[in-house]
Design a protein around this motif. Structure first.
Motif, mmCIF file in Angstrom:
data_model
loop_
_atom_site.group_PDB
_atom_site.id
_atom_site.type_symbol
_atom_site.label_atom_id
_atom_site.label_comp_id
_atom_site.label_asym_id
_atom_site.label_seq_id
_atom_site.Cartn_x
_atom_site.Cartn_y
_atom_site.Cartn_z
ATOM 1 N N GLN A 271 4.789 4.414 2.565
ATOM 2 C CA GLN A 271 4.343 5.057 2.394
ATOM 3 C C GLN A 271 2.725 6.699 2.355
ATOM 4 O O GLN A 271 2.791 7.236 2.944
ATOM 5 C CB GLN A 271 3.109 3.951 1.478
ATOM 6 C CG GLN A 271 1.061 4.749 1.325
ATOM 7 C CD GLN A 271 1.402 5.631 -0.287
ATOM 8 O OE1 GLN A 271 2.331 5.473 -1.036
ATOM 9 N NE2 GLN A 271 0.829 6.501 -0.048
ATOM 10 N N PHE B 69 5.267 1.005 -2.072
ATOM 11 C CA PHE B 69 4.685 -0.645 -1.793
ATOM 12 C C PHE B 69 5.166 -0.952 -0.282
ATOM 13 O O PHE B 69 4.446 -1.637 0.565
ATOM 14 C CB PHE B 69 6.157 -1.570 -2.912
ATOM 15 C CG PHE B 69 5.909 -2.745 -2.460
ATOM 16 C CD1 PHE B 69 4.628 -3.884 -2.570
ATOM 17 C CD2 PHE B 69 7.243 -3.339 -2.025
ATOM 18 C CE1 PHE B 69 4.715 -4.972 -2.848
ATOM 19 C CE2 PHE B 69 6.703 -4.992 -1.353
ATOM 20 C CZ PHE B 69 5.868 -6.162 -1.910
ATOM 21 N N ALA C 227 1.874 -1.975 -5.720
ATOM 22 C CA ALA C 227 1.793 -0.655 -5.201
ATOM 23 C C ALA C 227 0.385 0.703 -6.591
ATOM 24 O O ALA C 227 -0.145 1.580 -5.824
ATOM 25 C CB ALA C 227 2.912 0.471 -5.175
ATOM 26 N N ARG D 213 -3.002 -0.740 -5.343
ATOM 27 C CA ARG D 213 -2.864 -0.250 -3.940
ATOM 28 C C ARG D 213 -3.710 1.341 -4.056
ATOM 29 O O ARG D 213 -4.974 1.659 -3.517
ATOM 30 C CB ARG D 213 -1.963 -0.163 -3.134
ATOM 31 C CG ARG D 213 -1.977 -1.513 -2.399
ATOM 32 C CD ARG D 213 -0.488 -1.615 -2.054
ATOM 33 N NE ARG D 213 -0.184 -3.112 -0.854
ATOM 34 C CZ ARG D 213 0.642 -3.262 -0.524
ATOM 35 N NH1 ARG D 213 1.654 -1.334 -0.011
ATOM 36 N NH2 ARG D 213 1.280 -4.488 -0.095
ATOM 37 N N SER D 214 -2.903 2.443 -5.379
ATOM 38 C CA SER D 214 -2.988 3.333 -5.164
ATOM 39 C C SER D 214 -4.523 3.618 -6.088
ATOM 40 O O SER D 214 -5.256 4.788 -5.852
ATOM 41 C CB SER D 214 -2.142 3.604 -6.452
ATOM 42 O OG SER D 214 -2.562 5.082 -7.060
ATOM 43 N N CYS E 35 0.805 5.478 -4.294
ATOM 44 C CA CYS E 35 1.005 4.251 -3.374
ATOM 45 C C CYS E 35 3.011 3.609 -2.864
ATOM 46 O O CYS E 35 3.151 2.863 -4.823
ATOM 47 C CB CYS E 35 0.359 3.628 -3.064
ATOM 48 S SG CYS E 35 -1.550 3.742 -2.423
ATOM 49 N N GLU F 235 4.817 0.057 3.262
ATOM 50 C CA GLU F 235 4.407 0.965 4.017
ATOM 51 C C GLU F 235 4.676 2.545 4.381
ATOM 52 O O GLU F 235 3.899 2.803 4.661
ATOM 53 C CB GLU F 235 3.399 -0.768 4.763
ATOM 54 C CG GLU F 235 1.835 0.261 5.578
ATOM 55 C CD GLU F 235 0.967 -0.367 6.762
ATOM 56 O OE1 GLU F 235 0.912 -0.162 7.589
ATOM 57 O OE2 GLU F 235 1.791 -1.731 6.371
ATOM 58 N N GLY G 123 1.734 3.915 -8.893
ATOM 59 C CA GLY G 123 2.969 2.677 -7.546
ATOM 60 C C GLY G 123 4.008 2.851 -8.298
ATOM 61 O O GLY G 123 4.945 2.968 -8.576
#
Length: 574
Positions: A310, A305, A290, A293-294, A303, A307, A269
């Motif tokens: 990303q 942070f 992040a 999310r990864s 990932c 968007e 992240g």
């Protein structure tokens, strides 16, 4: 035997002290060297290891305190006990010497045989005790700041580094990236193979990641299977993605621990300062989000942070993998654009241009070449381009009475390949091609950040007999120094300088001035991007040597070039 260095400018005092230390003493023997000044004493200290330096406070030019300060700057383990001497009985003087680092102080008038020997022995003992305390402190400091298993910095050091880095970056224009790494399925590995295997795996992963680090990273174990990397002085967010990709790639090879083979990966992240936040505590939270999310994406992922960042990273990572596939499956092709002698209106060579399609959709080099450079795939791809272009010109030249030249673009990243000149020479020998018929084209951006190694690669290629062309001249980075400092034989005028209308006298005047300057430097000129009859007329009037552009022909495959040009004896449709 105790080695003593006596530093004193007074000959009477020197002889007096030396006589005391030379007296027979079965228990304590002293080997005494003498220096008459601070400089002489420092020279002696560099030549030999001493147990004690007996140092006079007051001397001409440089006093004893200066020498004491220099001795204190030596590593503690290699240090020496120091006893200061003076004729003065002032208590403040004695305190100054002790505070500066001396182990003892003695007034010269109080020196006796027994007292001097006792002071020297006590000073050495005191120094050894200080050394032991220093070692204990260093050990405790390491335990407090270093992870005992991996040898990395621990969370406390990492958190403090993050705070300082963020605070310092408030005043700059650079970026700071925080990468949080978590080893995928580590609990399963511990449960399946035991904690001993898990510990070995942790150390192996750290060793690989460390090997991929550069100079501007802080790498720490934050606890368990979680690690942090701090990148600072970044120009763009993409530099953080480059590091992350590098880590994913180096962990693709399985780990062999005894008879056990473990496939391990990490989730990463990333949060960026100041883009995501200006607060050290928040950037940690954002990187953690992040990282979460990864893991949700399926692990072995990166990932950001943010968007949008990303999406950009995902796109670049996908293209990088597609590039690797394209290399192994021979998906790349070279197209060739004719280069025309304007005075005789005949083709004298071609420029090799890279083409790549994915599922029938062409990819723009402007989109994928920067990714190939960042991932260093360009090193392998660049060598393929060179061999493909040289082999093709070899085939064509065997059919023609007058040999053609071939222009090949070289990336700045390829200039870091120290073996490139030898590779090029081997290709010339393999395909029996004259080096003078090959032109390597460098953009001015490649010359902006040159090093000695890059310069050596350029000069070595030139020494083979190849021509070096400066491409895209006039795109905003133009510098006359490049024409002077590099072995350049020709300059390609960028198509953006071609007049947009027939009446644009300002653009024509600019073009005329540039061409005149280049001509005076004795370099040949290639006009790029000629699309109209007017472009051709202007370049002809200004005595441009050669040109290329859609006016003459678009880039085409080797098969099309062979059928439409080579078979027709180098004629092109006008």
């Amino acid at each position: 035997m105790m080695n003593i260095l006596l530093v004193d400018d007074d000959i009477v005092d020197r002889e007096h002290i030396t006589r005391f230390l030379s007296a027979n003493d079965n228990e304590n023997k002293f080997d005494v060297d003498v220096a008459e000044s601070v400089n002489e004493g420092l020279e002696a200290f560099l030549r030999k290891k001493y147990d004690v330096v007996l140092l006079d406070y007051k001397m001409p030019q440089r006093d004893g305190i200066e020498m004491l300060i220099e001795l204190n700057n030596e590593p503690k383990e290699d240090g020496t006990a120091v006893v200061m001497m003076s004729n003065s009985e002032e208590e403040q003087l004695a305190l100054e010497c002790l505070r500066t680092g001396a182990q003892d102080f003695i007034v010269k008038n109080d020196i006796t045989d027994a007292r001097l020997r006792r002071v020297l022995i006590n000073a050495r003992t005191r120094f050894e005790l200080e050394l032991e305390l220093h070692r204990s402190y260093q050990k405790l400091k390491e335990m407090a700041e270093q992870d005992s298993l991996t040898g990395l910095s621990n969370r406390y050091v990492f958190d403090e580094s993050l705070k300082v880095t963020i605070a310092n970056n408030q005043r700059g224009n650079n970026k700071v990236a925080l990468l949080l790494l978590d080893i995928d399925n580590f609990k399963y590995i511990n449960d399946a193979f035991g904690h001993d295997v898990g510990d070995i795996l942790l150390k192996r992963i750290v060793k690989r990641v460390n090997a991929s680090m550069r100079s501007n990273e802080v790498f720490a174990r934050l606890g368990g299977d979680e690690f942090g990397i701090l990148l600072y002085n970044l120009d763009t967010d993409l530099q953080a993605s480059t590091v992350a990709r590098r880590i994913l790639n180096i962990l693709e090879v399985p780990f062999e621990i005894g008879t056990i083979v473990i496939n391990s990966s990490v989730s990463i992240g990333i949060a960026i300062h100041p883009d995501n936040t200006k607060n050290a505590k928040e950037i940690y939270k954002f990187a953690d989000i992040a990282l979460y999310r990864s893991k949700k994406l399926g692990k072995n992922q990166v990932c950001f942070f943010e968007e949008e960042m990303q999406k950009l990273f995902s796109m670049r990572y996908r293209v990088e993998n597609e590039l690797r596939t394209a290399l192994t499956e021979n998906q790349f092709k070279l197209f060739y654009q004719p280069i025309v002698d304007l005075s005789e209106r005949k083709i004298i060579g071609f420029e090799a241009l890279l083409r790549w399609s994915v599922d029938g959709e062409p990819r723009s080099p402007d989109d994928f070449i920067p990714i190939a450079e960042e991932s260093r795939i360009i090193l392998e791809l660049g060598r393929w381009i060179i061999e493909e272009a040289v082999s093709q010109i070899s085939i064509w030249n065997k059919e023609l009475d007058e040999p053609l030249k071939i222009g090949i673009n070289i990336s700045v990243v390829q200039l870091t390949d120290l073996g490139l000149p030898k590779f090029i020479n081997n290709i010339f020998e393999k395909y029996d091609v004259d080096a003078t018929k090959v032109v390597f084209e460098l953009t001015e951006t490649a010359l902006l950040d040159y090093t000695t190694d890059k310069m050596n690669v350029i000069e070595s290629i030139h020494d083979l007999g190849c021509n070096i062309a400066l491409d895209d001249f006039g795109t905003g980075y133009s510098s006359v120094s490049h024409l002077r400092n590099f072995p350049i034989s020709s300059v390609k005028i960028d198509k953006s300088l071609m007049p947009s209308t027939n009446e644009d006298e300002k653009e024509i005047s600019l073009l005329r001035g540039l061409i005149s300057m280049i001509k005076h430097l004795g370099l040949s000129i290639v006009g790029e991007g000629l699309e109209t009859e007017r472009h051709v007329e202007i370049c002809s009037e200004l005595k441009v040597d050669t040109a290329q552009g859609y006016y003459f022909a678009k880039p085409a495959s080797s098969e099309e070039i062979h059928n439409s040009i080579i078979k027709k004896n180098m004629q092109i449709a006008e």
